[in-house]
Design an enzyme around this catalytic site. Sequence first.
Site, PDB file in Angstrom:
ATOM      1  N   GLY A  11       0.840  -1.207   0.000  1.00  0.00           N
ATOM      2  CA  GLY A  11       0.000   0.000   0.000  1.00  0.00           C
ATOM      3  C   GLY A  11       0.869   1.249   0.000  1.00  0.00           C
ATOM      4  N   GLY A  63       8.270  -6.581  -6.544  1.00  0.00           N
ATOM      5  CA  GLY A  63       7.645  -7.510  -7.478  1.00  0.00           C
ATOM      6  C   GLY A  63       6.788  -6.788  -8.512  1.00  0.00           C
ATOM      7  N   ASN A  64       5.765  -7.488  -8.992  1.00  0.00           N
ATOM      8  CA  ASN A  64       4.935  -6.930 -10.075  1.00  0.00           C
ATOM      9  C   ASN A  64       4.235  -5.636  -9.659  1.00  0.00           C
ATOM     10  OD1 ASN A  64       3.430  -8.373  -8.258  1.00  0.00           O
ATOM     11  ND2 ASN A  64       2.128  -9.356  -9.767  1.00  0.00           N
ATOM     12  N   THR A 102       5.157  -3.452  -7.314  1.00  0.00           N
ATOM     13  CA  THR A 102       6.174  -2.411  -7.198  1.00  0.00           C
ATOM     14  C   THR A 102       6.580  -1.904  -8.577  1.00  0.00           C
ATOM     15  OG1 THR A 102       6.979  -3.584  -5.268  1.00  0.00           O
ATOM     16  CG2 THR A 102       8.438  -1.927  -6.198  1.00  0.00           C
ATOM     17  N   ASP A 150       9.006 -15.855  -6.305  1.00  0.00           N
ATOM     18  CA  ASP A 150       8.260 -16.828  -7.117  1.00  0.00           C
ATOM     19  C   ASP A 150       8.844 -17.020  -8.518  1.00  0.00           C
ATOM     20  OD1 ASP A 150       6.604 -16.669  -4.985  1.00  0.00           O
ATOM     21  OD2 ASP A 150       4.912 -15.759  -6.035  1.00  0.00           O
ATOM     22  N   MET A 208       5.825 -21.031  -1.478  1.00  0.00           N
ATOM     23  CA  MET A 208       5.391 -19.792  -2.113  1.00  0.00           C
ATOM     24  C   MET A 208       5.076 -20.041  -3.587  1.00  0.00           C
ATOM     25  SD  MET A 208       7.786 -19.394   0.256  1.00  0.00           S
ATOM     26  CE  MET A 208       9.292 -19.197  -0.607  1.00  0.00           C
ATOM     27  N   ARG A 232       2.131 -17.627  -5.839  1.00  0.00           N
ATOM     28  CA  ARG A 232       0.723 -17.194  -5.904  1.00  0.00           C
ATOM     29  C   ARG A 232       0.083 -17.600  -7.216  1.00  0.00           C
ATOM     30  NH1 ARG A 232      -1.505 -13.512  -2.605  1.00  0.00           N
ATOM     31  NH2 ARG A 232      -2.708 -12.635  -4.304  1.00  0.00           N
ATOM     32  N   GLU A 280       1.174 -22.113  -2.882  1.00  0.00           N
ATOM     33  CA  GLU A 280       0.097 -21.404  -2.161  1.00  0.00           C
ATOM     34  C   GLU A 280      -1.093 -21.018  -3.045  1.00  0.00           C
ATOM     35  OE1 GLU A 280       2.799 -17.396  -2.071  1.00  0.00           O
ATOM     36  OE2 GLU A 280       0.994 -17.324  -0.852  1.00  0.00           O
ATOM     37  N   MET A 319      10.107 -18.435   7.013  1.00  0.00           N
ATOM     38  CA  MET A 319      11.507 -18.796   7.240  1.00  0.00           C
ATOM     39  C   MET A 319      12.303 -18.638   5.954  1.00  0.00           C
ATOM     40  SD  MET A 319      11.246 -22.041   9.740  1.00  0.00           S
ATOM     41  CE  MET A 319      13.017 -22.159   9.857  1.00  0.00           C
TER      42      MET A 319
HETATM   43  P1  ATP Z   1       5.398  -9.210  -3.808  1.00  0.00           P
HETATM   44  O1  ATP Z   1       6.063 -10.101  -4.803  1.00  0.00           O
HETATM   45  O2  ATP Z   1       6.001  -9.333  -2.473  1.00  0.00           O
HETATM   46  O3  ATP Z   1       3.914  -9.318  -3.821  1.00  0.00           O
HETATM   47  P2  ATP Z   1       4.879  -6.673  -5.030  1.00  0.00           P
HETATM   48  O4  ATP Z   1       5.789  -5.609  -5.526  1.00  0.00           O
HETATM   49  O5  ATP Z   1       4.013  -7.314  -6.057  1.00  0.00           O
HETATM   50  O6  ATP Z   1       5.794  -7.718  -4.281  1.00  0.00           O
HETATM   51  P3  ATP Z   1       2.654  -5.318  -3.777  1.00  0.00           P
HETATM   52  O7  ATP Z   1       2.313  -5.258  -2.340  1.00  0.00           O
HETATM   53  O8  ATP Z   1       1.673  -5.870  -4.724  1.00  0.00           O
HETATM   54  O9  ATP Z   1       4.026  -6.118  -3.822  1.00  0.00           O
HETATM   55  O10 ATP Z   1       3.037  -3.837  -4.302  1.00  0.00           O
HETATM   56  C1  ATP Z   1       4.099  -3.091  -3.727  1.00  0.00           C
HETATM   57  C2  ATP Z   1       3.827  -1.620  -3.792  1.00  0.00           C
HETATM   58  O11 ATP Z   1       3.480  -1.228  -5.124  1.00  0.00           O
HETATM   59  C3  ATP Z   1       2.692  -1.184  -2.901  1.00  0.00           C
HETATM   60  O12 ATP Z   1       3.152  -0.087  -2.138  1.00  0.00           O
HETATM   61  C4  ATP Z   1       1.569  -0.814  -3.850  1.00  0.00           C
HETATM   62  O13 ATP Z   1       0.831   0.278  -3.356  1.00  0.00           O
HETATM   63  C5  ATP Z   1       2.298  -0.437  -5.116  1.00  0.00           C
HETATM   64  N1  ATP Z   1       1.506  -0.779  -6.318  1.00  0.00           N
HETATM   65  C6  ATP Z   1       0.980  -1.972  -6.609  1.00  0.00           C
HETATM   66  N2  ATP Z   1       0.328  -1.940  -7.790  1.00  0.00           N
HETATM   67  C7  ATP Z   1       0.443  -0.666  -8.250  1.00  0.00           C
HETATM   68  C8  ATP Z   1      -0.020   0.024  -9.419  1.00  0.00           C
HETATM   69  N3  ATP Z   1      -0.730  -0.591 -10.377  1.00  0.00           N
HETATM   70  N4  ATP Z   1       0.289   1.340  -9.551  1.00  0.00           N
HETATM   71  C9  ATP Z   1       1.008   1.976  -8.599  1.00  0.00           C
HETATM   72  N5  ATP Z   1       1.478   1.380  -7.483  1.00  0.00           N
HETATM   73  C10 ATP Z   1       1.217   0.077  -7.299  1.00  0.00           C
HETATM   74 MG    MG Z   2       3.047  -9.169  -6.208  1.00  0.00          MG
END
Ligand code: ATP
Ligand code: MG
Length: 455
Positions: free
Chosen positions: A178, A202-203, A205, A233, A276, A278, A332, A385
């Site tokens: 978030g 990740g995606n 971010t 993943d 892990m 998703r 998962e 872990m």
């Molecule tokens: P993980 O592999 O751990 O899930 P992730 O990067 O996919 O990593 P998220 O929690 O989905 O993790 O997103 C990380 C950050 O990117 C969050 O702060 C979220 O608010 C932001 N974010 C996610 N999707 C978008 C988007 N489409 N546009 C802008 N910011 C985004």
């Molecule tokens: Mg993600």
Amino acid sequence: QQDFESRFRLPHITDIFPDTPPIPSTFCLKMRTPIGKDIPGHYSLDEEWHGYINNNDRVLLKTINYSSPKSAGAECIDPNCTWVEQWVHRAGPREKIYYKPEEVKAAIVTCGGLCPGLNDVIRQIVITLEIYGVKKIVGIPFGYRGFSDKELTEVPLSRKVVQNIHLSGGSLLGVSRGGPSVSDIVDSLEERGINMLFVLGGNGTHAGANAIHNECCKRRLKVSVIGVPKTIDNDILLMDKTFGFDTAVEEAQRAINSAYIEAHSAYHGIGVVKLMGRSSGFIAMQASLSSGQVDVCLIPEVPFNLHGPHGVLRHLQYLLEMKGSAVVCVAEGAGQNLLQNTNAKDASGNIVFGDIGVYIQQETKKYFKEIGVHADVKYIDPTYMIRACRANASDGILCTVHGAFAGYSGISVGLCNTHYAYFPIPEVILHPRLVDPNSRMWHRCLTSTGQPDFI
Ligand code: ATP
Ligand code: MG
């Protein structure tokens, strides 16, 4: 090739600032080859070799020439075109750079969940920035949240600060999901005077990084936004492998081994391990294959039934009869259709999954009780872990910094056919990379487990 060039051409700082003059690189990698001067094809001992990459160097994306559309893995290729040549930009230091190091303020931010290797990447980015001569390097605490939360202050980074951080897992900067809007993040970049942003995640971010890059272009800010894919993943398109994945597979094997020992040592023991993954079952598949101790591997890409004459439970009964014990490895995200949909979402908007591992454990216990057969079911969830482990990220991560100095933005860095390359972010996050159920790798896994189709 032309089509690929236009699709994959990296947005360049000079597109935004045509009058930005490139300056000679300050990344000094003076080396001498250990080879004698008269050997053809080698530089002489008297010459300095800088190790720069030419801007026109490319890396081949696909190495297999599918001679038939029926070859395993070829179905994703256009049937009228059995061989598609695609190339990506080679990563590394350039002879000409687009930032004066004394004018750079670089920031690093880690978002999403934890992944082995985050501290290695932070360390390598800081050290490379210092080699370029950058003095102002900061870490943004707790992901994108750190841009807006007034209580969180920037962490000054230097070689001294990061020297030993790779010896522990997690992230020196902390992570979060978030956070603020893209416009607020870019406001904050402007306020802080940040013109290089390295985003580890990740995606989600990366989607954020791409949006930040677009917003910077819109405001005509000279800011390089570079993503480093952090996904345990291994679900990022086009790249061979993302950092942390190998460590995760290695650790996952330990969990599988424990489940095997538990199952093997009990009368009619069944070990269930949840790993892990998703939407992609790479960790479960690779760990099952390399451990050689798994009888049933379940991944999100391959549907299965738990109940019924061809279901997993009936097969477990068969395994207990034949060999007295069994090990199940489940990703998962597998079998989510079997669970009740809660519609819950996390702070980043990702759907919260039901716990397939617990469900399989409970249903297995219930099934054997109903048929009156003793079964000793043990459940292992090593997720946290594994995520907190330390890892050795490869030194190719240095290329992240070279990409920024070369004037690129909106790109991500990763391995392509064992070479580091730059990828446009929208291309790598189009959708998650999935295990192809027709691939040789999945077939090898099935050969190892000996499992039938559960449909
Ligand atoms: P993980 O592999 O751990 O899930 P992730 O990067 O996919 O990593 P998220 O929690 O989905 O993790 O997103 C990380 C950050 O990117 C969050 O702060 C979220 O608010 C932001 N974010 C996610 N999707 C978008 C988007 N489409 N546009 C802008 N910011 C985004
Ligand atoms: Mg993600």
